[in-house]
Scaffold this motif. Sequence first.
Motif, PDB file in Angstrom:
ATOM      1  N   GLN A  92       0.560  -1.257   0.057  1.00 52.55           N
ATOM      2  CA  GLN A  92       0.092   0.137  -0.056  1.00 52.55           C
ATOM      3  C   GLN A  92       0.978   1.185  -0.076  1.00 52.55           C
ATOM      4  O   GLN A  92       1.918   1.188   0.716  1.00 52.55           O
ATOM      5  CB  GLN A  92      -1.081  -0.005   1.214  1.00 52.55           C
ATOM      6  N   VAL A  93       0.553   2.137  -0.702  1.00 53.63           N
ATOM      7  CA  VAL A  93       1.502   3.582  -0.871  1.00 53.63           C
ATOM      8  C   VAL A  93       0.417   4.766  -0.760  1.00 53.63           C
ATOM      9  O   VAL A  93      -0.803   4.753  -1.024  1.00 53.63           O
ATOM     10  CB  VAL A  93       1.977   3.721  -2.190  1.00 53.63           C
ATOM     11  N   ALA A  94       0.732   5.814   0.059  1.00 55.53           N
ATOM     12  CA  ALA A  94       0.029   6.808   0.339  1.00 55.53           C
ATOM     13  C   ALA A  94       0.922   8.177   0.340  1.00 55.53           C
ATOM     14  O   ALA A  94       2.127   7.898   0.678  1.00 55.53           O
ATOM     15  CB  ALA A  94      -0.681   6.810   1.353  1.00 55.53           C
ATOM     16  N   MET A  95       0.243   9.218   0.204  1.00 56.55           N
ATOM     17  CA  MET A  95       1.180  10.669   0.153  1.00 56.55           C
ATOM     18  C   MET A  95       0.660  11.267   1.091  1.00 56.55           C
ATOM     19  O   MET A  95      -0.404  11.799   1.142  1.00 56.55           O
ATOM     20  CB  MET A  95       1.373  11.189  -1.236  1.00 56.55           C
ATOM     21  N   TYR A  96       1.254  11.790   2.124  1.00 60.68           N
ATOM     22  CA  TYR A  96       0.873  12.551   3.132  1.00 60.68           C
ATOM     23  C   TYR A  96       1.536  14.150   3.271  1.00 60.68           C
ATOM     24  O   TYR A  96       2.512  14.183   2.629  1.00 60.68           O
ATOM     25  CB  TYR A  96       1.391  11.933   4.510  1.00 60.68           C
ATOM     26  N   ASP A  97       0.819  14.862   3.703  1.00 63.00           N
ATOM     27  CA  ASP A  97       1.519  16.447   3.891  1.00 63.00           C
ATOM     28  C   ASP A  97       2.150  16.600   5.291  1.00 63.00           C
ATOM     29  O   ASP A  97       2.140  15.300   6.136  1.00 63.00           O
ATOM     30  CB  ASP A  97       0.412  17.515   3.663  1.00 63.00           C
ATOM     31  N   LEU A  98       2.321  17.605   5.633  1.00 63.99           N
ATOM     32  CA  LEU A  98       3.177  17.698   7.262  1.00 63.99           C
ATOM     33  C   LEU A  98       2.209  17.557   8.336  1.00 63.99           C
ATOM     34  O   LEU A  98       2.789  17.435   9.447  1.00 63.99           O
ATOM     35  CB  LEU A  98       3.950  18.975   7.084  1.00 63.99           C
ATOM     36  N   LEU A  99       0.938  17.609   8.227  1.00 65.61           N
ATOM     37  CA  LEU A  99      -0.033  17.374   9.114  1.00 65.61           C
ATOM     38  C   LEU A  99      -0.289  15.676   8.906  1.00 65.61           C
ATOM     39  O   LEU A  99      -1.288  15.543   9.866  1.00 65.61           O
ATOM     40  CB  LEU A  99      -1.081  18.542   9.055  1.00 65.61           C
ATOM     41  N   ASN A 100       0.197  15.184   8.496  1.00 65.60           N
ATOM     42  CA  ASN A 100      -0.143  13.662   8.567  1.00 65.60           C
ATOM     43  C   ASN A 100      -1.480  13.468   7.586  1.00 65.60           C
ATOM     44  O   ASN A 100      -2.154  12.361   8.117  1.00 65.60           O
ATOM     45  CB  ASN A 100      -0.074  13.037   9.684  1.00 65.60           C
ATOM     46  N   GLU A 101      -1.700  14.436   6.953  1.00 68.61           N
ATOM     47  CA  GLU A 101      -3.081  13.890   6.218  1.00 68.61           C
ATOM     48  C   GLU A 101      -2.767  13.462   4.649  1.00 68.61           C
ATOM     49  O   GLU A 101      -1.928  14.130   4.054  1.00 68.61           O
ATOM     50  CB  GLU A 101      -3.857  15.150   6.017  1.00 68.61           C
ATOM     51  N   GLN A 102      -3.692  12.486   4.365  1.00 66.29           N
ATOM     52  CA  GLN A 102      -3.397  12.117   2.791  1.00 66.29           C
ATOM     53  C   GLN A 102      -3.776  13.198   1.853  1.00 66.29           C
ATOM     54  O   GLN A 102      -4.752  13.629   1.961  1.00 66.29           O
ATOM     55  CB  GLN A 102      -4.285  10.766   2.788  1.00 66.29           C
ATOM     56  N   ARG A 103      -2.690  13.340   1.012  1.00 59.36           N
ATOM     57  CA  ARG A 103      -3.032  14.680   0.016  1.00 59.36           C
ATOM     58  C   ARG A 103      -3.277  13.816  -1.407  1.00 59.36           C
ATOM     59  O   ARG A 103      -3.742  14.696  -2.300  1.00 59.36           O
ATOM     60  CB  ARG A 103      -1.714  15.378  -0.093  1.00 59.36           C
ATOM     61  N   VAL A 104      -2.907  12.540  -1.414  1.00 61.13           N
ATOM     62  CA  VAL A 104      -3.148  11.823  -2.714  1.00 61.13           C
ATOM     63  C   VAL A 104      -3.759  10.396  -2.333  1.00 61.13           C
ATOM     64  O   VAL A 104      -3.202   9.935  -1.181  1.00 61.13           O
ATOM     65  CB  VAL A 104      -1.785  11.673  -3.486  1.00 61.13           C
TER      66      VAL A 104
END
Length: 396
Positions: A92-104
Motif C-alpha cells: 500500500q502506498v499513500a502520500m501525506y502532507d506535514l500534518l499527516n493528512e493524505q494528500r493523494v
Amino acid sequence: MTASIKKYRQLRTDVIKHLYYSKMLTLTELSVLTHKSLPLITNVVNNLVADGYILEYGLAPSTGGRRALTFLLNKEKQRFIIAVAMDQLVTQVAMYDLLNEQRVESEILQFTLNDDPGLTASLIDFLKDYILRSGVPLEQILGLGIGMPGFVNAAKGINHTFFKVAGEGSLREHLTKELGLPVFIDNDSSLIAQAELKFGEGKKLNDVMVVNIGWGIGLGMIINGSLFRGHSGYAGEFSHIPLSLSNKLCSCGKQGCLEVDTSLLVLVERAKSEIKRGVSSSLQQRFADESKLHGDHFLEAAKAGDPLAVSILSDAAFLIGKGLSTLIHIINPELIVLGGRGAIAGEIMIAPVQQAIHEFCIPRLAEHTEIKVSALNMDSGLLGAATLVIENCNFN
C-alpha cells in the motif's frame, strides 16, 4: 559549514519533528522537548514561520496565567511524504502532507513477495507510476519511506530476505537512484511499533511491545522510549520462537515456530479445512468474494462473531499469549499492543491472550502489563513508514 550552523539547522529539524508528532505546541513545550533555551527556540520558530514551515495557530488553554501562543506545521508549505507499507501479499502506498493528512489517495497492489529477481523492478514501476499520476513535483517530496518484511538492515539500507540488488548492493541506494528521491527502508514490524510510539497506544510510554499480527507474527519492542533493534538490528523475530508442537515446516526452514500455528495464512487454511468437513460458517460465503484477501475475510468474520472464525483465532491468540508470557518475564513491559492486520478483529483477541498470560506468567509481572488492540488499525504501517522519512530528512 561551521559546527554552530550545523547545530542550528539540526534544531530547526528537531522543532519540525516535534510539531509533526504532537500537532500543536507552545514555545515553552518546544523548549522542554528539545532541551534548549526559550530565547533560542523562539528565534528558531520565528525563522521557521518566516520560511513558511510553521504557522501561529492560536492561544493554548488557560492554566491560570497568561495563555501561551501555539504553533503547528503549515500544510500549505507543499512538502510531502510518500509512505509504503508492505507485507507478504499486499503493498500500500499513500502520500501525506506535514500534518499527516493524505494528500493523494492511497493505492493497493496485490504483490506477493518471493525470490523473483524481477520483484524490485516491479516495485519501482508501481511507485514511479503512483508518483507520476499524483502530479506532485519531485522537489516537493521530502522522501519515501518503506516498511517491508524480512531481515532489514535499516542503517545500510539492505533487505537480506527480499528485493536483492545485483552485487549485494544497497536496496535503499538503488531505489533512491531509480526514483530520484531520498528513500529509507526498515522492517515492517519495527515501523508499526514506531507508529504506536508516536501516534498510538504507546505514546509517552517507555516500555511497550507491539505485536504485528498478519501473514506472519512480527514484534516491535520499545525500550526506554526508543525502538530496540538488538546487536545486529534484527530483534523482534517473534514468529520463530519454538512454541508449536506440530512438525510443520516454517518458511524459515525450521520446525516448531510460532508462525506455523498463528499466521493468517495458516488460520485461513484451517477454516477452509473445517468447512470442507461440513462445519457451518459465514466464511464459506465470504471466501467466495475474491475482492478481498481471504485473511481479511477471516478477521472480519471473527469480529462479526462467526463461531468457526472466533474459535480458530482464539486458539492462535492463546499461543501468541503464551509466547508473550516469556517476553513479559524478560522485558517487563508496561503495555502490549496487538496491531498490524490482525487489529481488524478487534477486542476478540484480548481474552485468549490474557488467558495465556495468566496461565504462564508470574502474577506479579502479568498484573503490571496492560493488553490493548491498536487503534491505528491498518494505518499503522503507513504512519510508521512516514515517520521513517521525518526521522531521516532535514528541513533546511
